[in-house]
Motif scaffolding. Structure first.
Motif, PDB file in Angstrom:
ATOM      1  N   ILE A 203      40.820   9.686  40.689  1.00 46.35           N
ATOM      2  CA  ILE A 203      39.787   8.667  40.493  1.00 46.35           C
ATOM      3  C   ILE A 203      39.905   8.122  39.077  1.00 46.35           C
ATOM      4  O   ILE A 203      39.912   8.883  38.105  1.00 46.35           O
ATOM      5  CB  ILE A 203      38.394   9.259  40.734  1.00 46.35           C
ATOM      6  CG1 ILE A 203      38.221   9.613  42.211  1.00 46.35           C
ATOM      7  CG2 ILE A 203      37.302   8.273  40.300  1.00 46.35           C
ATOM      8  CD1 ILE A 203      36.949  10.337  42.529  1.00 46.35           C
ATOM      9  N   VAL A 204      40.013   6.791  38.972  1.00 47.11           N
ATOM     10  CA  VAL A 204      40.174   6.165  37.658  1.00 47.11           C
ATOM     11  C   VAL A 204      39.108   5.101  37.385  1.00 47.11           C
ATOM     12  O   VAL A 204      39.131   4.456  36.341  1.00 47.11           O
ATOM     13  CB  VAL A 204      41.585   5.554  37.496  1.00 47.11           C
ATOM     14  CG1 VAL A 204      42.647   6.644  37.536  1.00 47.11           C
ATOM     15  CG2 VAL A 204      41.844   4.505  38.584  1.00 47.11           C
ATOM     16  N   GLY A 205      38.177   4.917  38.322  1.00 48.77           N
ATOM     17  CA  GLY A 205      37.137   3.921  38.093  1.00 48.77           C
ATOM     18  C   GLY A 205      36.118   3.922  39.209  1.00 48.77           C
ATOM     19  O   GLY A 205      36.302   4.566  40.246  1.00 48.77           O
ATOM     20  N   SER A 220      24.809  -0.808  38.607  1.00 43.17           N
ATOM     21  CA  SER A 220      24.236  -0.046  37.495  1.00 43.17           C
ATOM     22  C   SER A 220      25.283   0.581  36.595  1.00 43.17           C
ATOM     23  O   SER A 220      25.000   0.906  35.436  1.00 43.17           O
ATOM     24  CB  SER A 220      23.302   1.043  38.034  1.00 43.17           C
ATOM     25  OG  SER A 220      24.013   1.990  38.798  1.00 43.17           O
ATOM     26  N   SER A 221      26.488   0.793  37.113  1.00 43.24           N
ATOM     27  CA  SER A 221      27.540   1.393  36.291  1.00 43.24           C
ATOM     28  C   SER A 221      28.891   0.891  36.765  1.00 43.24           C
ATOM     29  O   SER A 221      29.232   1.016  37.945  1.00 43.24           O
ATOM     30  CB  SER A 221      27.485   2.923  36.385  1.00 43.24           C
ATOM     31  OG  SER A 221      28.560   3.514  35.680  1.00 43.24           O
ATOM     32  N   MET A 222      29.647   0.308  35.858  1.00 44.28           N
ATOM     33  CA  MET A 222      31.005  -0.157  36.149  1.00 44.28           C
ATOM     34  C   MET A 222      31.930   0.397  35.096  1.00 44.28           C
ATOM     35  O   MET A 222      31.696   0.241  33.890  1.00 44.28           O
ATOM     36  CB  MET A 222      31.074  -1.690  36.134  1.00 44.28           C
ATOM     37  CG  MET A 222      30.345  -2.353  37.262  1.00 44.28           C
ATOM     38  SD  MET A 222      30.463  -4.161  37.158  1.00 44.28           S
ATOM     39  CE  MET A 222      29.218  -4.480  35.891  1.00 44.28           C
ATOM     40  N   PHE A 223      33.007   1.046  35.535  1.00 49.46           N
ATOM     41  CA  PHE A 223      33.954   1.588  34.550  1.00 49.46           C
ATOM     42  C   PHE A 223      35.329   1.746  35.177  1.00 49.46           C
ATOM     43  O   PHE A 223      35.457   2.153  36.330  1.00 49.46           O
ATOM     44  CB  PHE A 223      33.476   2.941  34.019  1.00 49.46           C
ATOM     45  CG  PHE A 223      34.330   3.453  32.881  1.00 49.46           C
ATOM     46  CD1 PHE A 223      34.211   2.898  31.620  1.00 49.46           C
ATOM     47  CD2 PHE A 223      35.266   4.451  33.097  1.00 49.46           C
ATOM     48  CE1 PHE A 223      35.013   3.341  30.579  1.00 49.46           C
ATOM     49  CE2 PHE A 223      36.073   4.897  32.062  1.00 49.46           C
ATOM     50  CZ  PHE A 223      35.944   4.348  30.795  1.00 49.46           C
ATOM     51  N   ILE A 224      36.353   1.415  34.387  1.00 48.73           N
ATOM     52  CA  ILE A 224      37.752   1.630  34.759  1.00 48.73           C
ATOM     53  C   ILE A 224      38.440   2.303  33.581  1.00 48.73           C
ATOM     54  O   ILE A 224      38.301   1.845  32.437  1.00 48.73           O
ATOM     55  CB  ILE A 224      38.461   0.305  35.104  1.00 48.73           C
ATOM     56  CG1 ILE A 224      37.791  -0.371  36.307  1.00 48.73           C
ATOM     57  CG2 ILE A 224      39.939   0.549  35.411  1.00 48.73           C
ATOM     58  CD1 ILE A 224      38.335  -1.754  36.613  1.00 48.73           C
ATOM     59  N   ARG A 225      39.131   3.377  33.846  1.00 42.02           N
ATOM     60  CA  ARG A 225      39.825   4.100  32.777  1.00 42.02           C
ATOM     61  C   ARG A 225      40.804   3.178  32.064  1.00 42.02           C
ATOM     62  O   ARG A 225      41.436   2.320  32.687  1.00 42.02           O
ATOM     63  CB  ARG A 225      40.559   5.316  33.366  1.00 42.02           C
ATOM     64  CG  ARG A 225      40.902   6.388  32.353  1.00 42.02           C
ATOM     65  CD  ARG A 225      41.380   7.639  33.047  1.00 42.02           C
ATOM     66  NE  ARG A 225      42.691   7.434  33.669  1.00 42.02           N
ATOM     67  CZ  ARG A 225      43.266   8.314  34.490  1.00 42.02           C
ATOM     68  NH1 ARG A 225      42.623   9.440  34.805  1.00 42.02           N
ATOM     69  NH2 ARG A 225      44.454   8.067  35.004  1.00 42.02           N
ATOM     70  N   GLU A 226      40.933   3.353  30.753  1.00 40.71           N
ATOM     71  CA  GLU A 226      41.671   2.405  29.916  1.00 40.71           C
ATOM     72  C   GLU A 226      43.086   2.167  30.423  1.00 40.71           C
ATOM     73  O   GLU A 226      43.548   1.020  30.487  1.00 40.71           O
ATOM     74  CB  GLU A 226      41.704   2.914  28.474  1.00 40.71           C
ATOM     75  CG  GLU A 226      42.419   1.992  27.490  1.00 40.71           C
ATOM     76  CD  GLU A 226      41.757   0.629  27.346  1.00 40.71           C
ATOM     77  OE1 GLU A 226      42.467  -0.358  27.060  1.00 40.71           O
ATOM     78  OE2 GLU A 226      40.524   0.551  27.522  1.00 40.71           O
ATOM     79  N   ASP A 227      43.829   3.204  30.772  1.00 37.18           N
ATOM     80  CA  ASP A 227      45.213   3.024  31.218  1.00 37.18           C
ATOM     81  C   ASP A 227      45.277   2.221  32.513  1.00 37.18           C
ATOM     82  O   ASP A 227      46.205   1.427  32.726  1.00 37.18           O
ATOM     83  CB  ASP A 227      45.916   4.369  31.381  1.00 37.18           C
ATOM     84  CG  ASP A 227      45.213   5.265  32.401  1.00 37.18           C
ATOM     85  OD1 ASP A 227      43.990   5.443  32.289  1.00 37.18           O
ATOM     86  OD2 ASP A 227      45.898   5.782  33.309  1.00 37.18           O
ATOM     87  N   ALA A 228      44.269   2.403  33.383  1.00 36.58           N
ATOM     88  CA  ALA A 228      44.222   1.639  34.630  1.00 36.58           C
ATOM     89  C   ALA A 228      43.824   0.195  34.365  1.00 36.58           C
ATOM     90  O   ALA A 228      44.361  -0.733  34.980  1.00 36.58           O
ATOM     91  CB  ALA A 228      43.249   2.290  35.611  1.00 36.58           C
ATOM     92  N   TYR A 229      42.890  -0.003  33.439  1.00 36.38           N
ATOM     93  CA  TYR A 229      42.430  -1.355  33.122  1.00 36.38           C
ATOM     94  C   TYR A 229      43.594  -2.217  32.636  1.00 36.38           C
ATOM     95  O   TYR A 229      43.669  -3.407  32.948  1.00 36.38           O
ATOM     96  CB  TYR A 229      41.332  -1.290  32.063  1.00 36.38           C
ATOM     97  CG  TYR A 229      40.654  -2.625  31.815  1.00 36.38           C
ATOM     98  CD1 TYR A 229      39.641  -3.074  32.646  1.00 36.38           C
ATOM     99  CD2 TYR A 229      41.062  -3.441  30.761  1.00 36.38           C
ATOM    100  CE1 TYR A 229      39.029  -4.303  32.425  1.00 36.38           C
ATOM    101  CE2 TYR A 229      40.456  -4.669  30.533  1.00 36.38           C
ATOM    102  CZ  TYR A 229      39.445  -5.098  31.367  1.00 36.38           C
ATOM    103  OH  TYR A 229      38.853  -6.313  31.152  1.00 36.38           O
ATOM    104  N   ARG A 230      44.519  -1.610  31.897  1.00 36.34           N
ATOM    105  CA  ARG A 230      45.674  -2.358  31.380  1.00 36.34           C
ATOM    106  C   ARG A 230      46.627  -2.777  32.497  1.00 36.34           C
ATOM    107  O   ARG A 230      47.507  -3.611  32.278  1.00 36.34           O
ATOM    108  CB  ARG A 230      46.415  -1.518  30.341  1.00 36.34           C
ATOM    109  CG  ARG A 230      45.638  -1.331  29.037  1.00 36.34           C
ATOM    110  CD  ARG A 230      46.559  -0.876  27.913  1.00 36.34           C
ATOM    111  NE  ARG A 230      47.150   0.427  28.199  1.00 36.34           N
ATOM    112  CZ  ARG A 230      46.628   1.590  27.803  1.00 36.34           C
ATOM    113  NH1 ARG A 230      45.504   1.595  27.105  1.00 36.34           N
ATOM    114  NH2 ARG A 230      47.216   2.724  28.094  1.00 36.34           N
TER     115      ARG A 230
END
Length: 289
Positions: A203-205, A220-230
């Motif tokens: 799971i990365v996001g 309410s919460s949105m997030f993607i791990r930095e390496d995946a976001y790139r």
């Protein structure tokens, strides 16, 4: 004569008109959860005020969601008395800090009353956005299928193993405030709408969604791990979230962006602005007990 007291779920009906509409649904449920606090006040027997608060288990945080007083009784003395009474109820439940987001519908003097009761205004500004999901889904840039990079996939909220869940709880690569397990917002996670982003089995996001009402879904919460976001997974992931929301028949969405989340703010400015129909700067106050 003024009385302030704790309300039970079945006693709240005469006070409902004093609540912010987005929150009342969660506090009229007859669940008797100790994490939901309802404070009512009456003047000569007539409903005069209602405070709705929720306890966030992680971090022992008490959140005041709605603070309503009948207009003829709105004054700082009343507000401060209600605040102190509500604080004591939350302290009795083991809360160590408090938070409130001032919204349209709160009295103009509430900020001053909070300051008088030793609450501190956050220096970080927050912007609340409301957007039209149907409009986004019909626009050509979003309507065509946007592929995810190889090895990435989107999954339902229930589609997570016990080992993935435990591993994610112990991870240190996401901000505490954007934890997928419990966020600063009201209500239960909408498991039909919320989604996970995976790379292989990892799971990365995520996008955590909560249903405000029949018209709005609160992201309410949105997030993607930095390496995946790139890897440019943000747009296809959000596209799948929008399609899920449209499929559920919920036309509008909303989310909050802190000023220090500059990366996501740039994304909103570049990709979302044509679909946003309401934008509001909000004030957040907090208090350490």
């Amino acid at each position: 004569m003024t009385d302030i007291y704790v309300l039970q779920p079945l006693e709240i009906q005469p006070y409902e008109h004093l609540a912010l509409p987005d929150y009342i649904h969660y506090f009229t449920q007859n669940d008797d959860l100790p994490t939901r606090i309802r404070v009512g006040a009456s003047f000569n027997g007539d409903p005069a005020a209602l405070v709705l608060a929720e306890i966030r288990k992680i971090g022992d945080l008490g959140i005041l969601h709605s603070f309503g007083i009948t207009p003829q009784y709105q004054n700082e003395a009343w507000e401060q008395e209600l605040l102190r009474f509500t604080e004591m109820q939350l302290i009795d439940q083991g809360v160590s800090s408090l938070q409130i987001t001032l919204q349209q519908g709160h009295s103009p003097s509430l900020a001053d009353s909070l300051t008088a009761c030793n609450w501190k205004k956050s220096l970080d500004s927050v912007t609340h956005y409301q957007f039209d999901c149907l409009l986004i889904n019909s626009h050509s840039i979003w309507s065509r299928e946007i592929p995810l990079p190889k090895s990435y996939s989107v999954h339902d909220w229930q589609d997570i193993t016990d080992s993935q869940w435990d591993e994610l709880k112990q991870a240190d690569w996401y901000p505490y405030a954007l934890s997928p397990f419990e966020s600063y917002s009201f209500g239960d996670i909408d498991q039909q709408a919320s989604l996970w982003l995976r790379q292989g089995d990892d799971i990365v996001g995520w996008i955590v969604a909560k249903r405000s009402n029949e018209q709005f879904l609160y992201w309410s919460s949105m997030f993607i791990r930095e390496d995946a976001y790139r890897k440019h997974v943000g747009i296809p992931f959000i596209q799948r979230m929008i399609r899920r929301q449209v499929a559920l028949g919920i036309p509008y969405g909303c989310f909050d962006v802190n000023a220090y989340h500059q990366q996501f703010q740039r994304f909103v400015n570049k990709r979302f602005l044509p679909y946003i129909f309401h934008r509001q700067e909000v004030q957040i106050f907090s208090k350490i007990l």
